[in-house]
Design an enzyme around this catalytic site. Structure first.
Site, PDB file in Angstrom:
ATOM      1  N   ARG A   1       0.845  -1.178   0.000  1.00 12.91           N
ATOM      2  CA  ARG A   1       0.000   0.000   0.000  1.00 12.91           C
ATOM      3  C   ARG A   1       0.884   1.232   0.000  1.00 12.91           C
ATOM      4  O   ARG A   1       1.702   1.412   0.902  1.00 12.91           O
ATOM      5  CB  ARG A   1      -0.863  -0.044   1.260  1.00 12.91           C
ATOM      6  CG  ARG A   1      -2.067   0.826   1.199  1.00 12.91           C
ATOM      7  CD  ARG A   1      -2.950   0.546   2.370  1.00 12.91           C
ATOM      8  NE  ARG A   1      -2.372   0.993   3.629  1.00 12.91           N
ATOM      9  CZ  ARG A   1      -3.094   1.365   4.672  1.00 12.91           C
ATOM     10  NH1 ARG A   1      -4.404   1.296   4.617  1.00 12.91           N
ATOM     11  NH2 ARG A   1      -2.526   1.747   5.787  1.00 12.91           N
TER      12      ARG A   1
ATOM     13  N   THR B   1      -0.716   7.641  -0.943  1.00  5.84           N
ATOM     14  CA  THR B   1      -2.045   7.576  -1.583  1.00  5.84           C
ATOM     15  C   THR B   1      -2.943   6.514  -0.964  1.00  5.84           C
ATOM     16  O   THR B   1      -4.155   6.516  -1.189  1.00  5.84           O
ATOM     17  CB  THR B   1      -1.889   7.230  -3.075  1.00  5.84           C
ATOM     18  OG1 THR B   1      -1.338   5.900  -3.169  1.00  5.84           O
ATOM     19  CG2 THR B   1      -0.957   8.212  -3.788  1.00  5.84           C
TER      20      THR B   1
ATOM     21  N   ASP C   1       1.084  -2.133  12.163  1.00  7.54           N
ATOM     22  CA  ASP C   1       1.449  -2.632  10.827  1.00  7.54           C
ATOM     23  C   ASP C   1       1.742  -4.133  10.919  1.00  7.54           C
ATOM     24  O   ASP C   1       2.750  -4.548  11.506  1.00  7.54           O
ATOM     25  CB  ASP C   1       2.673  -1.867  10.316  1.00  7.54           C
ATOM     26  CG  ASP C   1       2.995  -2.235   8.878  1.00  7.54           C
ATOM     27  OD1 ASP C   1       3.179  -3.442   8.590  1.00  7.54           O
ATOM     28  OD2 ASP C   1       3.046  -1.331   8.030  1.00  7.54           O
TER      29      ASP C   1
ATOM     30  N   ASP D   1       5.219  -5.424   9.503  1.00  2.00           N
ATOM     31  CA  ASP D   1       6.357  -5.045  10.347  1.00  2.00           C
ATOM     32  C   ASP D   1       6.369  -5.842  11.642  1.00  2.00           C
ATOM     33  O   ASP D   1       7.430  -6.261  12.107  1.00  2.00           O
ATOM     34  CB  ASP D   1       6.300  -3.540  10.652  1.00  2.00           C
ATOM     35  CG  ASP D   1       6.766  -2.709   9.462  1.00  2.00           C
ATOM     36  OD1 ASP D   1       7.499  -3.247   8.606  1.00  2.00           O
ATOM     37  OD2 ASP D   1       6.381  -1.532   9.386  1.00  2.00           O
TER      38      ASP D   1
END
Ligand code: PRP
Ligand code: URA
Length: 209
Positions: free
Chosen positions: A104, A108, A200, A203
């Site tokens: 991603r 944006t 995340d 991560d």
């Protein structure tokens, strides 16, 4: 309209709560994601067709039920979807595994595709698309579009945590795809992260931050 299945099993909820905690490190995070995926697949596959076959036990001949219908495939969305592969493939050892690489764009929030390799007979299989996080739904929706372009028609989406925005996006773009989630969260924040979420997923899984 596709169905949304939210798992409220106490074991799944307990394990998910540990995953959400900031202090849970990558090793435990990986183990829990594998365990939850294994538990989820039990329900995700509940409606698979079976057929009666005759076998011989050490005692007698008898009729038993075995899986019938389409063979299965799983398609993790890289990177974080990889964390769900072992749990599911342990339960469905004959499944074939495809991979879709999407990340991603942080500015944006649009998904960018960088890899796609599916089983050669993917169009004949029931496919489970795997990604722990369904946030805006852009990545999952694009992954499903890619898979459909290869002729696949039987697709289910399996997520650990989903935001209502992501569910709405997938239901709008792919009304034929049922969604299975362990946790349905509240909303997305200004950076497109699920709240309360777990941060995340990639991560945390791979220890990259
Ligand atoms: C995360 C996650 C999903 C996507 C969800 O991946 O694993 O693929 O974001 O967001 P969306 O629903 O708004 O598209 P990320 O882009 O961080 O890539 P990574 O797995 O390689 O870290
Ligand atoms: N991707 C993640 O890994 N986590 C989120 O909360 C949103 C997108």
């Amino acid at each position: 309209m596709s169905k949304v299945h939210v798992f409220d099993h106490p074991l799944i909820q307990h394990k998910l709560s540990i995953m959400r905690k900031t202090e849970t490190g990558p090793k435990e995070f990986r183990e829990l994601l594998e365990e939850i995926s294994m538990l989820m697949v039990y329900e995700v596959t509940r409606d698979l067709p079976t057929e009666e076959v005759e076998i011989e036990t050490p005692i007698c001949r008898t009729k038993v039920k075995m899986l019938a219908g389409k063979k299965l495939g799983i398609v993790p969305i890289l990177r974080a979807g990889l964390g769900m592969v072992d749990g599911i493939s342990n339960m469905i050892p004959a499944c074939r595994i495809g991979h879709i690489g999407l990340y991603r764009d942080p500015e944006t929030l649009e998904p960018v595709e960088y890899y796609c390799k599916l089983p050669h007979d993917a169009q004949d299989r029931e496919l489970l698309v795997l990604d722990p996080m369904l946030a805006t739904g852009g990545s999952a929706s694009d992954a499903i579009t890619l898979i459909k372009k290869r002729g696949c028609t039987h697709i289910r989406l399996v997520n650990l945590i989903a935001a209502p925005e992501g569910i709405a996006r997938v239901q709008k773009d792919h009304p034929d795809v049922d969604i299975y989630v362990a946790g349905l969260d509240d909303h997305l924040n200004d950076h497109g992260y699920i709240v309360p979420g777990l941060g995340d997923a990639g991560d945390r899984l791979f220890g990259t931050k």
